[in-house]
Write a protein that holds these residues in place. Structure first.
Motif, PDB file in Angstrom:
ATOM      1  N   SER A  51      71.227  33.637 104.532  1.00  0.00           N
ATOM      2  CA  SER A  51      71.336  34.807 103.734  1.00  0.00           C
ATOM      3  C   SER A  51      70.104  35.666 104.040  1.00  0.00           C
ATOM      4  N   LYS A  54      70.370  37.376 107.024  1.00  0.00           N
ATOM      5  CA  LYS A  54      71.838  38.357 107.097  1.00  0.00           C
ATOM      6  C   LYS A  54      71.088  39.650 106.325  1.00  0.00           C
ATOM      7  N   SER A  55      70.403  39.453 105.140  1.00  0.00           N
ATOM      8  CA  SER A  55      70.176  40.638 104.374  1.00  0.00           C
ATOM      9  C   SER A  55      68.720  40.965 104.328  1.00  0.00           C
ATOM     10  N   ARG A  56      68.065  40.862 105.375  1.00  0.00           N
ATOM     11  CA  ARG A  56      66.736  41.297 105.485  1.00  0.00           C
ATOM     12  C   ARG A  56      66.535  42.898 105.386  1.00  0.00           C
ATOM     13  N   LYS A  57      67.322  43.411 106.073  1.00  0.00           N
ATOM     14  CA  LYS A  57      67.124  45.053 106.268  1.00  0.00           C
ATOM     15  C   LYS A  57      67.810  45.767 104.836  1.00  0.00           C
ATOM     16  N   GLU A  58      68.882  45.176 104.318  1.00  0.00           N
ATOM     17  CA  GLU A  58      69.731  45.995 103.312  1.00  0.00           C
ATOM     18  C   GLU A  58      69.024  45.574 102.060  1.00  0.00           C
ATOM     19  N   ASP A  59      68.579  44.563 101.744  1.00  0.00           N
ATOM     20  CA  ASP A  59      68.028  44.198 100.263  1.00  0.00           C
ATOM     21  C   ASP A  59      66.571  44.159 100.263  1.00  0.00           C
ATOM     22  N   LYS A  60      65.955  45.256  99.396  1.00  0.00           N
ATOM     23  CA  LYS A  60      64.591  45.530  99.236  1.00  0.00           C
ATOM     24  C   LYS A  60      64.079  45.152  97.926  1.00  0.00           C
ATOM     25  N   SER A  61      64.809  44.364  96.975  1.00  0.00           N
ATOM     26  CA  SER A  61      64.696  43.888  95.689  1.00  0.00           C
ATOM     27  C   SER A  61      63.204  43.107  95.691  1.00  0.00           C
ATOM     28  N   ARG A  64      63.842  39.339  95.968  1.00  0.00           N
ATOM     29  CA  ARG A  64      64.112  38.909  97.354  1.00  0.00           C
ATOM     30  C   ARG A  64      62.557  38.423  97.738  1.00  0.00           C
TER      31      ARG A  64
END
Length: 108
Positions: A51, A54-61, A64
Motif C-alpha cells: 500500500s 501504490k499510494s506514494r504519489k497520491e497520498d501526502k498526509s 502516511r
C-alpha cells in the motif's frame, strides 16, 4: 463482479488475532511459537509495504509519514529480534497498536 478491497483495519485485527494465537502456541511449544510470532507480522507488513508503494504519489498526509515510521520501526525490531540482539516482543505489539490507532483516528 468488482474486486473487493481489504481494509487496513481488518488486516491489523487479523494480525492481532494471529499474534494471540501464536502466543498460545508459544506457551506450549516455545521455539515453534517464537517462529510463528514473527511470521504473524508478515501479512501485515506485506500489505503495508504494497500500500505504501501504490499510494506514494497520491497520498501526502502526515498520517502516511507516521505510519511509515511505524512500519520501519517494526522491520528494524523484527530484524534485531531475529538476529538475537534484542528481545522486544512487546514493542512489536505496541507498534501494531499505534498503527491501529492511526488508522482509526485519521485526523490530528
Amino acid at each position: 463482479m468488482g474486486q473487493k478491497k481489504i481494509s487496513e483495519r481488518k488486516v491489523i485485527e487479523y494480525t492481532a488475532g494471529l499474534v494471540v494465537f501464536t502466543g498460545i502456541i508459544r506457551f506450549f511449544f516455545y521455539s515453534a511459537g517464537t517462529v510463528l510470532f514473527y511470521l504473524a507480522f508478515a501479512p501485515f507488513l506485506t500489505y503495508r509495504l504494497v500500500s505504501i508503494v501504490k499510494s506514494r504519489k497520491e497520498d501526502k498526509s502526515p498520517i502516511r509519514l507516521y505510519r511509515g515510521i511505524v512500519v520501519t520501526l517494526m522491520l528494524v525490531t523484527i530484524a534485531l529480534n531475529v538476529a538475537g540482539w534484542q528481545e522486544a516482543d512487546f514493542f512489536l505489539i505496541f507498534l501494531l497498536m499505534v498503527d491501529y490507532l492511526l488508522v482509526i483516528n485519521k485526523r490530528f
